[in-house]
Design a protein around this motif. Sequence first.
Motif, PDB file in Angstrom:
ATOM      1  N   SER A  45      37.765  53.208  55.273  1.00 25.16           N
ATOM      2  CA  SER A  45      37.720  53.248  53.810  1.00 25.16           C
ATOM      3  C   SER A  45      37.569  51.829  53.268  1.00 25.16           C
ATOM      4  O   SER A  45      38.063  50.859  53.857  1.00 25.16           O
ATOM      5  N   GLN A  46      36.912  51.724  52.126  1.00 25.07           N
ATOM      6  CA  GLN A  46      36.713  50.419  51.488  1.00 25.07           C
ATOM      7  C   GLN A  46      38.062  49.806  51.121  1.00 25.07           C
ATOM      8  O   GLN A  46      38.277  48.615  51.287  1.00 25.07           O
ATOM      9  N   ALA A  47      38.993  50.619  50.647  1.00 32.33           N
ATOM     10  CA  ALA A  47      40.306  50.107  50.253  1.00 32.33           C
ATOM     11  C   ALA A  47      41.053  49.517  51.447  1.00 32.33           C
ATOM     12  O   ALA A  47      41.660  48.444  51.343  1.00 32.33           O
ATOM     13  N   ASN A  48      41.008  50.190  52.585  1.00 34.74           N
ATOM     14  CA  ASN A  48      41.683  49.717  53.787  1.00 34.74           C
ATOM     15  C   ASN A  48      41.063  48.397  54.261  1.00 34.74           C
ATOM     16  O   ASN A  48      41.772  47.433  54.573  1.00 34.74           O
ATOM     17  N   VAL A  49      39.734  48.352  54.307  1.00 36.78           N
ATOM     18  CA  VAL A  49      39.043  47.136  54.747  1.00 36.78           C
ATOM     19  C   VAL A  49      39.315  45.995  53.773  1.00 36.78           C
ATOM     20  O   VAL A  49      39.566  44.863  54.192  1.00 36.78           O
ATOM     21  N   SER A  50      39.304  46.298  52.495  1.00 34.04           N
ATOM     22  CA  SER A  50      39.564  45.264  51.486  1.00 34.04           C
ATOM     23  C   SER A  50      40.950  44.649  51.670  1.00 34.04           C
ATOM     24  O   SER A  50      41.115  43.426  51.626  1.00 34.04           O
ATOM     25  N   TYR A  51      41.955  45.477  51.925  1.00 35.92           N
ATOM     26  CA  TYR A  51      43.314  44.985  52.163  1.00 35.92           C
ATOM     27  C   TYR A  51      43.331  44.031  53.360  1.00 35.92           C
ATOM     28  O   TYR A  51      43.887  42.931  53.290  1.00 35.92           O
ATOM     29  N   HIS A  52      42.741  44.460  54.467  1.00 37.85           N
ATOM     30  CA  HIS A  52      42.775  43.639  55.676  1.00 37.85           C
ATOM     31  C   HIS A  52      41.937  42.372  55.520  1.00 37.85           C
ATOM     32  O   HIS A  52      42.289  41.321  56.064  1.00 37.85           O
ATOM     33  N   LEU A  53      40.853  42.438  54.781  1.00 39.58           N
ATOM     34  CA  LEU A  53      40.067  41.225  54.498  1.00 39.58           C
ATOM     35  C   LEU A  53      40.898  40.213  53.710  1.00 39.58           C
ATOM     36  O   LEU A  53      40.839  39.014  53.974  1.00 39.58           O
ATOM     37  N   ARG A  54      41.664  40.714  52.742  1.00 39.29           N
ATOM     38  CA  ARG A  54      42.527  39.803  51.961  1.00 39.29           C
ATOM     39  C   ARG A  54      43.547  39.117  52.862  1.00 39.29           C
ATOM     40  O   ARG A  54      43.813  37.927  52.724  1.00 39.29           O
ATOM     41  N   ARG A  55      44.150  39.860  53.793  1.00 36.79           N
ATOM     42  CA  ARG A  55      45.132  39.264  54.709  1.00 36.79           C
ATOM     43  C   ARG A  55      44.476  38.188  55.581  1.00 36.79           C
ATOM     44  O   ARG A  55      45.030  37.127  55.794  1.00 36.79           O
ATOM     45  N   LEU A  56      43.268  38.490  56.083  1.00 36.21           N
ATOM     46  CA  LEU A  56      42.550  37.512  56.907  1.00 36.21           C
ATOM     47  C   LEU A  56      42.177  36.284  56.086  1.00 36.21           C
ATOM     48  O   LEU A  56      42.241  35.156  56.582  1.00 36.21           O
ATOM     49  N   ALA A  57      41.808  36.499  54.827  1.00 35.37           N
ATOM     50  CA  ALA A  57      41.472  35.369  53.949  1.00 35.37           C
ATOM     51  C   ALA A  57      42.711  34.523  53.661  1.00 35.37           C
ATOM     52  O   ALA A  57      42.653  33.290  53.681  1.00 35.37           O
ATOM     53  N   GLN A  58      43.851  35.166  53.417  1.00 33.28           N
ATOM     54  CA  GLN A  58      45.098  34.437  53.181  1.00 33.28           C
ATOM     55  C   GLN A  58      45.466  33.578  54.383  1.00 33.28           C
ATOM     56  O   GLN A  58      46.021  32.492  54.238  1.00 33.28           O
ATOM     57  N   ALA A  59      45.151  34.067  55.568  1.00 31.09           N
ATOM     58  CA  ALA A  59      45.457  33.325  56.792  1.00 31.09           C
ATOM     59  C   ALA A  59      44.421  32.249  57.088  1.00 31.09           C
ATOM     60  O   ALA A  59      44.593  31.472  58.017  1.00 31.09           O
ATOM     61  N   GLY A  60      43.336  32.211  56.312  1.00 29.99           N
ATOM     62  CA  GLY A  60      42.300  31.204  56.526  1.00 29.99           C
ATOM     63  C   GLY A  60      41.346  31.554  57.654  1.00 29.99           C
ATOM     64  O   GLY A  60      40.601  30.697  58.121  1.00 29.99           O
ATOM     65  N   LEU A  61      41.333  32.819  58.097  1.00 33.31           N
ATOM     66  CA  LEU A  61      40.477  33.229  59.206  1.00 33.31           C
ATOM     67  C   LEU A  61      39.098  33.702  58.756  1.00 33.31           C
ATOM     68  O   LEU A  61      38.164  33.737  59.549  1.00 33.31           O
TER      69      LEU A  61
END
Length: 181
Positions: A45-61
Amino acid sequence: MPDATTPYDLDGLRVVAHPLRLRLLSILTAEALSATEAARILGESQANVSYHLRRLAQAGLVQLVEEMSIRGGTAKRYRHDPASGEVLGSGHADEHQALMSSLAAELIARSARYVSESDFVFTEAEVTVSPEAWKRIREMSREVGKLIHDEAMPSATPEGIRISATLALFEVSNHDPAPHT
């Protein structure tokens, strides 16, 4: 290891110890994608991917590389810089084990798509080496990882060869915490 001035909200190695985040890092190596595009590729789902993308972005990955106006909204495209993982440092034993479990599960999932009769390279070892050899092994492994990431093509490239690569190098103690069964 990041210091107190590192701007990222890191959970150590745990931030990548999630199967969907590992898959996102893989597909964002070859091309910049929005959450919607990545969700379509991954069947999530777009919502699930969006959440995980935000976490990866917060981590600088993953880094935001493009913002586009689409139907009155804004689509953000992200890309993974493989060198960014160095900021995660070594992590604690439980974080390391969570990451290794996620890597093992992803390797098992990918192995179901192995192309029979294709070339296969395999190394498995728990050995003792000199400090000089350990340094050289780490350098060569980083070089191989960089080559893989530099040469990655979008998955839809017809002339491309889809590969799987998993490499984890780390020091281990001389004793086994649990007997082998």
